[in-house]
Design a protein around this motif. Structure first.
Motif, PDB file in Angstrom:
ATOM      1  N   UNK A 191      10.818  27.309 -48.927  1.00 35.05           N
ATOM      2  CA  UNK A 191      11.318  26.372 -50.102  1.00 35.05           C
ATOM      3  C   UNK A 191      11.009  25.067 -49.418  1.00 35.05           C
ATOM      4  N   UNK A 192      11.004  23.959 -50.094  1.00 32.77           N
ATOM      5  CA  UNK A 192      10.789  22.505 -49.832  1.00 32.77           C
ATOM      6  C   UNK A 192      11.884  22.112 -48.614  1.00 32.77           C
ATOM      7  N   UNK A 193      13.112  22.745 -48.636  1.00 29.24           N
ATOM      8  CA  UNK A 193      14.039  21.937 -47.904  1.00 29.24           C
ATOM      9  C   UNK A 193      14.097  22.990 -46.254  1.00 29.24           C
ATOM     10  N   UNK A 194      13.135  23.579 -46.150  1.00 33.19           N
ATOM     11  CA  UNK A 194      13.014  24.297 -44.834  1.00 33.19           C
ATOM     12  C   UNK A 194      11.623  23.794 -44.167  1.00 33.19           C
ATOM     13  N   UNK A 195      11.331  24.161 -43.048  1.00 33.38           N
ATOM     14  CA  UNK A 195      10.081  23.919 -42.403  1.00 33.38           C
ATOM     15  C   UNK A 195       9.842  24.987 -41.361  1.00 33.38           C
ATOM     16  N   UNK A 196       8.850  24.678 -40.358  1.00 38.63           N
ATOM     17  CA  UNK A 196       8.408  25.410 -39.287  1.00 38.63           C
ATOM     18  C   UNK A 196       8.354  24.505 -38.061  1.00 38.63           C
ATOM     19  N   UNK A 197       8.314  25.227 -36.657  1.00 39.83           N
ATOM     20  CA  UNK A 197       8.005  24.699 -35.521  1.00 39.83           C
ATOM     21  C   UNK A 197       6.372  25.238 -35.373  1.00 39.83           C
ATOM     22  N   UNK A 198       5.570  23.952 -34.763  1.00 41.40           N
ATOM     23  CA  UNK A 198       4.233  23.813 -34.587  1.00 41.40           C
ATOM     24  C   UNK A 198       3.841  24.747 -33.527  1.00 41.40           C
ATOM     25  N   UNK A 199       2.756  25.228 -33.728  1.00 41.62           N
ATOM     26  CA  UNK A 199       2.161  26.109 -32.386  1.00 41.62           C
ATOM     27  C   UNK A 199       2.477  25.289 -30.897  1.00 41.62           C
ATOM     28  N   UNK A 200       2.163  23.916 -31.123  1.00 39.90           N
ATOM     29  CA  UNK A 200       2.303  23.174 -29.720  1.00 39.90           C
ATOM     30  C   UNK A 200       3.745  23.404 -29.300  1.00 39.90           C
ATOM     31  N   UNK A 201       4.648  23.436 -30.438  1.00 39.73           N
ATOM     32  CA  UNK A 201       6.131  23.292 -29.980  1.00 39.73           C
ATOM     33  C   UNK A 201       6.442  24.880 -29.428  1.00 39.73           C
ATOM     34  N   UNK A 202       5.853  25.860 -30.236  1.00 36.40           N
ATOM     35  CA  UNK A 202       6.199  26.977 -29.680  1.00 36.40           C
ATOM     36  C   UNK A 202       5.623  27.250 -28.066  1.00 36.40           C
ATOM     37  N   UNK A 203       4.670  26.881 -27.867  1.00 38.42           N
ATOM     38  CA  UNK A 203       4.294  26.995 -26.447  1.00 38.42           C
ATOM     39  C   UNK A 203       5.013  26.145 -25.499  1.00 38.42           C
ATOM     40  N   UNK A 204       5.358  24.972 -25.922  1.00 39.40           N
ATOM     41  CA  UNK A 204       6.336  24.414 -24.882  1.00 39.40           C
ATOM     42  C   UNK A 204       7.609  25.220 -24.899  1.00 39.40           C
ATOM     43  N   UNK A 205       7.893  25.696 -25.831  1.00 43.85           N
ATOM     44  CA  UNK A 205       9.173  26.430 -25.574  1.00 43.85           C
ATOM     45  C   UNK A 205       9.304  27.757 -24.969  1.00 43.85           C
ATOM     46  N   UNK A 206       8.245  28.477 -25.029  1.00 50.28           N
ATOM     47  CA  UNK A 206       7.720  29.371 -24.020  1.00 50.28           C
ATOM     48  C   UNK A 206       7.746  28.947 -22.501  1.00 50.28           C
ATOM     49  N   UNK A 207       6.903  28.058 -22.295  1.00 48.96           N
ATOM     50  CA  UNK A 207       6.871  27.579 -20.904  1.00 48.96           C
ATOM     51  C   UNK A 207       8.447  27.258 -20.318  1.00 48.96           C
ATOM     52  N   UNK A 208       9.013  26.480 -21.228  1.00 44.69           N
ATOM     53  CA  UNK A 208      10.098  26.141 -20.903  1.00 44.69           C
ATOM     54  C   UNK A 208      11.176  27.187 -20.450  1.00 44.69           C
ATOM     55  N   UNK A 209      11.233  28.393 -21.095  1.00 47.04           N
ATOM     56  CA  UNK A 209      12.021  29.424 -20.991  1.00 47.04           C
ATOM     57  C   UNK A 209      11.698  30.438 -19.933  1.00 47.04           C
ATOM     58  N   UNK A 210      10.020  30.593 -19.543  1.00 47.37           N
ATOM     59  CA  UNK A 210       9.792  30.927 -18.590  1.00 47.37           C
ATOM     60  C   UNK A 210      10.161  30.491 -17.191  1.00 47.37           C
ATOM     61  N   UNK A 211       9.817  29.046 -17.452  1.00 48.22           N
ATOM     62  CA  UNK A 211      10.309  28.581 -16.239  1.00 48.22           C
ATOM     63  C   UNK A 211      11.935  28.516 -15.916  1.00 48.22           C
ATOM     64  N   UNK A 212      12.643  28.521 -16.874  1.00 46.80           N
ATOM     65  CA  UNK A 212      14.121  28.868 -16.680  1.00 46.80           C
ATOM     66  C   UNK A 212      14.430  30.046 -16.109  1.00 46.80           C
TER      67      UNK A 212
END
Length: 320
Positions: A191-212
């Motif tokens: 629906x209009x009132x939701x959205x998504x995380x971009x591929x770039x943001x997903x990759x950023x998150x993956x790296x942050x969590x692996x580093x953690x």
């Protein structure tokens, strides 16, 4: 959920949490189907009450989970004035406030101007509102922008708008893209009132969590939209690509995912032991906020009002 009357342990850090204040300078009203009262103007005094509680608890930072202002702001005044009025209350103390992009911010502002606004003034101008904070040794907070891909806040007809619109056209057959009629379970999220995380943001998150994980840091992840259906009450509040986010969150360092958006609130623990905590929206649940308490072996969310208590075991024990 837990009873917090356990034997006393040393408190290492406290922080505040609040969701969906949705301030607007209008009289209190009701939600779209008339079932729950909404406290638009009153959210200023409700926030002030929470601030007093947080100060008494000596919190060090605040998690503000999005929808700080309501879409009605744009209909009654310049949205920037509405935003500044509520941010002035946060600024009465010198706490870092981790602000999250919600759909109601994007009813009032284009993304480009929102990202450069006072709401995200401590971020580089190139940042698209996802970032981290390390408030204590062994603890990291990752802030997601679950509306980076969305029709909201985009210029109609632009590349970014068309990309998001194509997702809705493919998955939601209704003419009104805020209508969930005919959609079932998690498909209600398209629906209009939701959205998504971009591929770039997903990759950023993956790296942050692996580093953690490598550095043995415990991680709190926050975003406006829930990413786990049992914690969302209804599939209509989930992020469009919640399953991709969940897959990345399975990294061992993640303690909990905290969100707003679904005003009723919700709670569940997934198969990887991650606690999914959806906060009740202050707009419909006055005095519902929390104090987060970091202990050497757990993170306790101590609720106020209709917000419940949660005890999340840490993945890595902290040094006192």
């Amino acid at each position: 959920m837990t009873n917090t009357n356990s034997p006393a342990k040393k408190t290492l850090l406290r922080f505040g949490v609040v969701a969906d204040l949705q301030y607007a300078n209008i009289e209190d009203g009701y939600n779209w189907n008339g079932t729950r009262k909404r406290y638009y103007r009153s959210s200023l005094s409700l926030l002030q009450k929470a601030m007093k509680d947080w100060k008494q608890n000596d919190v060090k930072f605040i998690l503000q989970l999005g929808d700080l202002i309501d879409g009605f702001c744009k209909r009654t005044e310049e949205p920037i004035n509405c935003l500044n009025r509520i941010l002035d209350i946060f600024d009465e103390e010198q706490w870092p406030v981790l602000n999250v992009v919600g759909n109601h911010e994007l009813y009032n502002f284009k993304k480009e101007s929102l990202y450069k606004s006072r709401l995200f003034r401590n971020l580089p101008s190139s940042n698209t509102a996802y970032y981290t904070l390390s408030p204590y040794q062994g603890l990291k907070v990752c802030v997601l922008n679950t509306y980076e891909v969305s029709v909201l806040g985009e210029v109609e007809g632009s590349t970014h708008y068309n990309t998001a619109q194509s997702v809705l056209e493919e998955r939601n057959p209704n003419k009104d893209k805020d209508d969930t009629s005919g959609l079932e379970s998690d498909d209600r999220r398209f629906v209009d009132f939701n959205g998504a995380v971009s591929k770039e943001q997903l990759e950023w998150l993956r790296k942050e969590l692996m580093l953690a994980t490598e550095q043995k840091e415990n991680v709190i992840v926050i975003g406006h939209n829930p990413v786990y259906l049992p914690a969302a009450n209804s599939g209509s509040s989930l992020s469009w690509n919640y399953s991709e986010i969940l897959k990345i969150l399975s990294e061992i360092s993640v303690v909990c995912y905290i969100s707003g958006h679904d005003h009723r609130g919700g709670y569940s623990v997934d198969q990887n032991g991650i606690h999914h905590i959806t906060f009740p929206g202050v707009i419909e649940h006055p005095d519902s906020y929390a104090v987060g308490i970091l202990l050497e072996d757990s993170l306790v969310i101590q609720g106020r009002g209709e917000m419940f208590d949660v005890d999340c075991p840490l993945k890595f024990k902290l040094k006192c």
